[in-house]
Design a protein around this motif. Sequence first.
Motif, short mmCIF file in Angstrom:
data_model
loop_
_atom_site.label_atom_id
_atom_site.label_comp_id
_atom_site.label_asym_id
_atom_site.label_seq_id
_atom_site.Cartn_x
_atom_site.Cartn_y
_atom_site.Cartn_z
N ASN A 97 15.16 -12.99 7.18
CA ASN A 97 14.08 -13.93 7.47
C ASN A 97 12.78 -13.24 7.86
N HIS A 98 12.72 -11.93 7.64
CA HIS A 98 11.49 -11.21 7.94
C HIS A 98 10.50 -11.35 6.78
N LEU A 99 9.22 -11.27 7.12
CA LEU A 99 8.19 -11.53 6.12
C LEU A 99 7.28 -10.33 5.87
N TYR A 100 7.29 -9.36 6.78
CA TYR A 100 6.40 -8.21 6.66
C TYR A 100 7.26 -6.96 6.47
N PHE A 101 6.87 -6.13 5.53
CA PHE A 101 7.69 -4.98 5.17
C PHE A 101 6.81 -3.74 5.14
N TYR A 102 7.43 -2.61 5.49
CA TYR A 102 6.69 -1.36 5.66
C TYR A 102 7.50 -0.19 5.14
N TRP A 103 6.77 0.83 4.71
CA TRP A 103 7.38 2.14 4.44
C TRP A 103 6.65 3.19 5.28
N TYR A 104 7.46 4.09 5.84
CA TYR A 104 6.98 5.23 6.61
C TYR A 104 7.67 6.47 6.10
N ARG A 105 7.08 7.62 6.40
CA ARG A 105 7.80 8.85 6.15
C ARG A 105 7.71 9.74 7.38
N GLN A 106 8.73 10.58 7.49
CA GLN A 106 8.82 11.51 8.62
C GLN A 106 9.26 12.86 8.08
N ILE A 107 8.45 13.85 8.32
CA ILE A 107 8.74 15.19 7.82
C ILE A 107 9.37 16.00 8.93
N LEU A 108 10.56 16.52 8.68
CA LEU A 108 11.24 17.44 9.62
C LEU A 108 11.34 16.87 11.03
N GLY A 109 11.63 15.58 11.16
CA GLY A 109 11.82 14.98 12.47
C GLY A 109 10.58 14.96 13.33
N GLN A 110 9.44 15.03 12.70
CA GLN A 110 8.19 15.05 13.44
C GLN A 110 7.52 13.68 13.41
N LYS A 111 6.23 13.68 13.17
CA LYS A 111 5.46 12.45 13.26
C LYS A 111 5.89 11.42 12.23
N VAL A 112 5.91 10.18 12.64
CA VAL A 112 6.20 9.06 11.74
C VAL A 112 4.87 8.60 11.14
N GLU A 113 4.76 8.72 9.80
CA GLU A 113 3.49 8.44 9.14
C GLU A 113 3.57 7.12 8.37
N PHE A 114 2.62 6.25 8.62
CA PHE A 114 2.53 4.98 7.91
C PHE A 114 2.16 5.22 6.46
N LEU A 115 2.86 4.56 5.56
CA LEU A 115 2.52 4.61 4.14
C LEU A 115 1.87 3.30 3.68
N VAL A 116 2.59 2.19 3.87
CA VAL A 116 2.13 0.94 3.29
C VAL A 116 2.77 -0.24 4.01
N SER A 117 2.03 -1.34 4.04
CA SER A 117 2.59 -2.60 4.52
C SER A 117 2.47 -3.64 3.42
N PHE A 118 3.38 -4.61 3.44
CA PHE A 118 3.52 -5.54 2.32
C PHE A 118 3.82 -6.91 2.87
#
Lengths: 115, 113
Positions: free
Chosen positions: B28-49
């Motif tokens: 029932n969620h309406l907002y979706f996101y992708w993130y990436r994390q390199i080597l357990g470090q910073k979580v980087e926002f890619l896109v929201s939908f």
Amino acid sequence: AQSVAQPEDQVNVAEGNPLTVKCTYSVSGNPYLFWYVQYPNRGLQFLLKYITGDNLVKGSYGFEAEFNKSQTSFHLKKPSALVSDSALYFCAVRGTTSGTYKYIFGTGTRLKVLA
Amino acid sequence: EPEVTQTPSHQVTQMGQEVILRCVPISNHLYFYWYRQILGQKVEFLVSFYNNEISEKSEIFDDQFSVERPDGSNFTLKIRSTKLEDSAMYFCASTWTGTYEQYFGPGTRLTVT
């Protein structure tokens, strides 16, 4: 632009002692603030949030955080640390004005609770 | 308790190949996101939908990336021509209107060789 700073890469605390993990933020307008925890090889798990209202918010596993608007901070606290609290903690901010709805995460703070 | 799922858990691909990472958000969620994390470090926002279109994207999300919600349950991230620097953990997240906290999947580890 939105940003989050977690000034400490690592925090060490003895089991039973209080812990604080620091977070400051920058965003135009009112912030929505979040803390997440990540255990090894797992996704991020929501701990608590500040949206509006009481500046002191309580979350999962006995954690709490205080929103301080004048200092633009949202530090995570727990009165008595457990060894099982050892993990990577992320602070995140989301804006409330157009163009700032994305969530920006800090660089993370590794918490080590020593037995 | 409902959860976000992601497949595969680990994907190994050669540079220049296309990959599709799959996510099933909470129903029932309406907002979706992708993130990436390199080597357990910073979580980087890619896109929201939201509402079948991209609502925000980061500078990382260039023409090599695309997202799609092909049916009522899946949410995919496609990388058209992978580069070595795309190697990372990719996390999908979803949010329900009005609560704002994101629920994250377990991640897909992408290794580009």
